[in-house]
Write a protein that holds these residues in place. Sequence first.
Motif, short mmCIF file in Angstrom:
data_model
loop_
_atom_site.label_atom_id
_atom_site.label_comp_id
_atom_site.label_asym_id
_atom_site.label_seq_id
_atom_site.Cartn_x
_atom_site.Cartn_y
_atom_site.Cartn_z
N GLY A 69 0.80 -1.23 0.00
CA GLY A 69 0.00 0.00 0.00
C GLY A 69 0.82 1.27 0.00
N SER A 70 2.16 1.16 -0.05
CA SER A 70 3.02 2.34 -0.02
C SER A 70 3.66 2.57 -1.39
N VAL A 71 3.99 3.84 -1.67
CA VAL A 71 4.71 4.16 -2.91
C VAL A 71 6.17 4.51 -2.60
N GLN A 72 6.52 4.49 -1.32
CA GLN A 72 7.87 4.82 -0.90
C GLN A 72 8.66 3.55 -0.59
N SER A 73 9.92 3.54 -0.99
CA SER A 73 10.80 2.42 -0.67
C SER A 73 11.78 2.83 0.42
N GLN A 74 12.30 1.85 1.15
CA GLN A 74 13.30 2.13 2.16
C GLN A 74 14.37 1.06 2.12
N LYS A 75 15.59 1.48 2.41
CA LYS A 75 16.74 0.58 2.35
C LYS A 75 16.77 -0.35 3.57
N VAL A 76 17.20 -1.60 3.34
CA VAL A 76 17.39 -2.56 4.43
C VAL A 76 18.71 -3.30 4.18
N ASP A 77 19.36 -3.66 5.26
CA ASP A 77 20.60 -4.45 5.19
C ASP A 77 20.31 -5.80 5.83
N VAL A 78 19.98 -6.78 5.00
CA VAL A 78 19.56 -8.09 5.49
C VAL A 78 20.35 -9.18 4.78
N ARG A 79 20.84 -10.14 5.56
CA ARG A 79 21.44 -11.33 4.96
C ARG A 79 20.36 -12.41 4.91
N LEU A 80 20.10 -12.96 3.73
CA LEU A 80 19.03 -13.93 3.57
C LEU A 80 19.57 -15.35 3.56
N ILE A 81 18.98 -16.19 4.41
CA ILE A 81 19.23 -17.63 4.39
C ILE A 81 17.88 -18.30 4.16
N ALA A 82 17.79 -19.12 3.15
CA ALA A 82 16.54 -19.80 2.83
C ALA A 82 16.74 -21.31 2.95
N ALA A 83 15.65 -22.02 3.18
CA ALA A 83 15.72 -23.48 3.29
C ALA A 83 14.50 -24.09 2.64
N THR A 84 14.67 -25.28 2.11
CA THR A 84 13.55 -25.98 1.48
C THR A 84 13.86 -27.47 1.38
N HIS A 85 12.79 -28.28 1.37
CA HIS A 85 12.96 -29.70 1.09
C HIS A 85 12.53 -30.00 -0.35
N ARG A 86 12.10 -28.95 -1.06
CA ARG A 86 11.61 -29.13 -2.44
C ARG A 86 12.70 -28.80 -3.45
N ASP A 87 12.50 -29.25 -4.69
CA ASP A 87 13.45 -28.99 -5.78
C ASP A 87 13.03 -27.68 -6.44
N LEU A 88 13.65 -26.57 -6.05
CA LEU A 88 13.25 -25.26 -6.56
C LEU A 88 13.51 -25.13 -8.05
N LYS A 89 14.57 -25.78 -8.55
CA LYS A 89 14.86 -25.68 -9.97
C LYS A 89 13.74 -26.30 -10.80
N SER A 90 13.23 -27.45 -10.33
CA SER A 90 12.11 -28.09 -11.03
C SER A 90 10.85 -27.25 -10.93
N LEU A 91 10.63 -26.64 -9.75
CA LEU A 91 9.46 -25.77 -9.58
C LEU A 91 9.55 -24.56 -10.51
#
Length: 477
Positions: free
Chosen positions: A272-294
């Motif tokens: 609902g916003s038109v303004q962006s703001q900067k964030v400094d985040v390190r992302l770690i993701a996990a999955t048991h699925r095959d993302l490449k196939s998805l």
Amino acid sequence: MPHILIVEDETIIRSALRRLLERNQYQVSEAGSVQEAQERFSIPTFDLIVSDLRLPGAPGTELIKLGQGTPVLIMTSYASLRSAVDSMKMGAVDYIAKPFDHDEMLQAVARILRDRQAATSNPAEPVGKASASAKAGASNNNGEIGIIGSCPPMQDLYGKIRKVAPTDSNVLIQGESGTGKELVARALHNLSRRAKAPMISVNCAAIPESLIESELFGHEKGAFTGASAGRAGLVEAADGGTLFLDEIGELPLEAQARLLRVLQEGEIRRVGSVQSQKVDVRLIAATHRDLKSLAKIGQFREDLYYRLHVIALKLPALRERGADVNEIAQAFLARQSARVNRTDLKFAPDAEQAIRHYAWPGNVRELENAVERAVILCESPEISADLLGIDIELSDLDDEEFIGLAPQQGGGANNTSHEPTEDLSLEDYFQHFVLEHQDHMTETELARKLGVSRKCLWERRQRLGIPRRKTGATSES
């Protein structure tokens, strides 16, 4: 026995949580408000406080100050999840969303109490280091990682964790359900320069699809029905720290597009916003699925997949970790024994054999549940294989392992056994062994020698047409 204080104004939730904790060998006291807790108890004497965030009178965060160092676990609904993250910045040790899963609550409580004990035992220990007891249970200098196991695939994983942790690169952790992906994520965070900043964990499969974008990225007042005020999201709450997205394969495509912007531009835009703001985040993701196939079938954004796949860490299934399974089982046994004040418990030989050879489709989580059940049900010092509630089939073993289960020669006057030949199949060997030894062994002894349960022995007899001999029959071998 750890003493826990529950502060919750809803009687039904408070009573249910009390029963859950008491069933798991915790001493529990309860109150309906912060004021009642102050009047009835000396709050700093508790080992842990579990409190709702929104309470009549003072909020649950007041207990952080009143506890004088006692860890406070905040409970909150998804609608106020952002406020819970704020409470962590105020000093709460963690938060848990309502309605919570019983296993999730018990795991959180056990982890917090374990960390508290480690901090008490080692007050000067550096951030990111495991306790001395954890190091004793971890092999080959992986104590700072806090994961048990020393098989070659795990040693390779530890090496990669140490190399990757100090960087800000995105990491994708792959592995079957129950293998311990969150443990790897926590190790990466604890060994990084962000260790003193928050690590925000989000299970993408647990948040309703209609709320996921708002929870992750925040929203402005009036952005949708019910948005009576603006609210920051969990990505923003992780600013300066680590965002762990578990089961990222369940993230809706719209949310994936927003997440891609975070990774590409380092900025977020609230719903609902038109303004962006900067964030400094390190992302770690996990999955048991095959993302490449998805991605190939359009269920996962291909550009997001390649952004996540900067560094991929593969967690082996428990069945692929060899002797690690027994080491992990012993660690769980020690933990569960302490919870029920039993110091005499140990695994019987048939239980150790079953643990080693069972396939563990539910991985470490299934093993932990099996050990917990066995400890609760065990009435003698030795835990038998039956108490684990698993049934190992002969087909689970390869020929070398199976032949290794043969009894020692010269075990009795009626023992006329021969060494099995290498060209015997598993079923041939089973039939040969049972016919040769059933006259002087009970069914229990036969099953133990073969490394199977009595039920499995009976089923194999039926399938191979090997009837049980009547008592007193003479061996014809």
